[in-house]
Design a protein around this motif. Structure first.
Motif, mmCIF file in Angstrom:
data_model
loop_
_atom_site.group_PDB
_atom_site.id
_atom_site.type_symbol
_atom_site.label_atom_id
_atom_site.label_comp_id
_atom_site.label_asym_id
_atom_site.label_seq_id
_atom_site.Cartn_x
_atom_site.Cartn_y
_atom_site.Cartn_z
ATOM 1 N N PRO A 115 0.786 -1.232 0.000
ATOM 2 C CA PRO A 115 0.000 0.000 0.000
ATOM 3 C C PRO A 115 0.816 1.279 0.000
ATOM 4 C CG PRO A 115 -0.057 -1.009 2.156
ATOM 5 C CD PRO A 115 0.636 -1.986 1.254
ATOM 6 N N ALA A 116 2.035 1.249 0.565
ATOM 7 C CA ALA A 116 2.855 2.452 0.660
ATOM 8 C C ALA A 116 4.287 2.045 0.998
ATOM 9 C CB ALA A 116 2.307 3.410 1.720
ATOM 10 N N PHE A 117 5.212 2.995 0.865
ATOM 11 C CA PHE A 117 6.621 2.734 1.173
ATOM 12 C C PHE A 117 7.293 4.055 1.508
ATOM 13 C CE2 PHE A 117 6.129 3.534 -3.318
ATOM 14 C CZ PHE A 117 7.132 4.435 -3.607
ATOM 15 N N PHE A 118 8.483 3.970 2.111
ATOM 16 C CA PHE A 118 9.250 5.166 2.444
ATOM 17 C C PHE A 118 10.425 5.311 1.479
ATOM 18 C CE2 PHE A 118 7.011 4.595 6.438
ATOM 19 C CZ PHE A 118 6.736 5.906 6.813
ATOM 20 N N THR A 119 10.722 6.554 1.079
ATOM 21 C CA THR A 119 11.802 6.830 0.143
ATOM 22 C C THR A 119 12.512 8.122 0.549
ATOM 23 O OG1 THR A 119 12.319 7.394 -2.172
ATOM 24 C CG2 THR A 119 10.145 8.003 -1.371
ATOM 25 N N PRO A 120 13.816 8.232 0.263
ATOM 26 C CA PRO A 120 14.524 9.481 0.550
ATOM 27 C C PRO A 120 14.293 10.544 -0.517
ATOM 28 C CG PRO A 120 16.055 7.882 -0.339
ATOM 29 C CD PRO A 120 14.749 7.159 -0.159
#
Length: 267
Positions: A115-120
């Protein structure tokens, strides 16, 4: 299991007004131009499109845009299309600009059920802070702006939360597909086409060559047929060069014999 249909019109049949479309291609490479042209002919409108870019003024998604059929774009690059700029700045088109790698991962995540993810990507910019103009008002003010994104720290770094993208339909172009929908893409056309295909609930592929099941080497398949619902033959010559540059032809090299002096030849 045979997913081949007889025409592009049949392939896009049932796509309603207001649909969300994930469209493959990179620049003008790997564009499902036949499917897009069929949508133009069908009169489908109110479309919300997710694609790396919006084609050219007279080709690809640019044809849908020029006809006023696209109301929202989620893209990473909008150059080479003057009509796109005009509609965006006049408030006729809503545009969500997304870093290119983030856009690719949002599509892949949608297809993978994440559903979602973290990215820099975007940390410390307006991507994080919000306020990017998504849609302008007729007077030039910002009618809709991007919201701020959630930030979390991992191992000493800051990362933005990005939501996955899923689409009602995906339109992609393959170099080769078999009748079961297994696809092979050529070179840069593999950048966004498989990801768009994964993100679509119904995926339509136009293929330059259609082969029988079993003819593709399984190790060559870039997109398994489980992601594909319809396959149609594409015009293999329907391609464009985004920007053609040429240089004068080089002078042919002078043979050593012809360049030698008469005295040298006598010796």
């Amino acid at each position: 299991m045979d997913k081949v249909v007889g025409s592009a019109a049949q392939a896009v049949a049932g796509i309603p007004d207001g649909a969300v479309l994930a469209v493959g291609g990179f620049g003008v490479c790997g564009i499902p131009s036949g499917l897009i042209a069929a949508l133009v002919e069908a009169g489908t409108g109110g479309l919300r499109v997710v694609s790396n870019n919006c084609g050219l003024d007279d080709w690809g998604l640019g044809l849908l845009l020029r006809a006023g059929r696209i109301v929202r774009m989620t893209s990473s690059y909008v150059g080479e299309n003057k009509e796109f700029a005009r509609r965006y700045l006049s408030g006729e088109l809503e545009v969500e600009l997304t870093p290119q790698g983030t856009l690719a991962e949002r599509l892949r995540a949608g297809g993978a059920g994440i559903p979602a993810f973290f990215t820099p990507a975007g940390v410390g910019t307006q991507v994080e802070e919000g306020g990017l103009p998504w849609r302008y008002a007729p007077d030039g003010s910002v009618a809709v702006a991007s919201p701020p994104k959630e930030v979390r720290a991992f191992r000493g770094g800051r990362y933005l939360l990005e939501e996955a993208i899923t689409a009602d339909y995906a339109l992609v172009r393959a170099a080769v597909a078999d009748r079961h929908g297994n696809c092979v893409f050529h070179a840069a056309a593999a950048n966004f086409n498989p990801l768009a295909a994964m993100a679509g609930r119904v995926t339509v592929v136009e293929a330059e060559q259609i082969v029988e099941p079993g003819q593709l080497d399984p190790d060559r398949v870039h997109l398994p047929g489980v992601f594909v619902d319809r396959v149609v033959a594409a015009d293999p010559d329907d391609r464009r060069i985004e920007r053609r540059t040429v240089r004068p032809a080089a002078e042919p090299p002078v043979p050593a014999e012809a360049s030698a002096s008469p005295a040298a030849k006598e010796n």
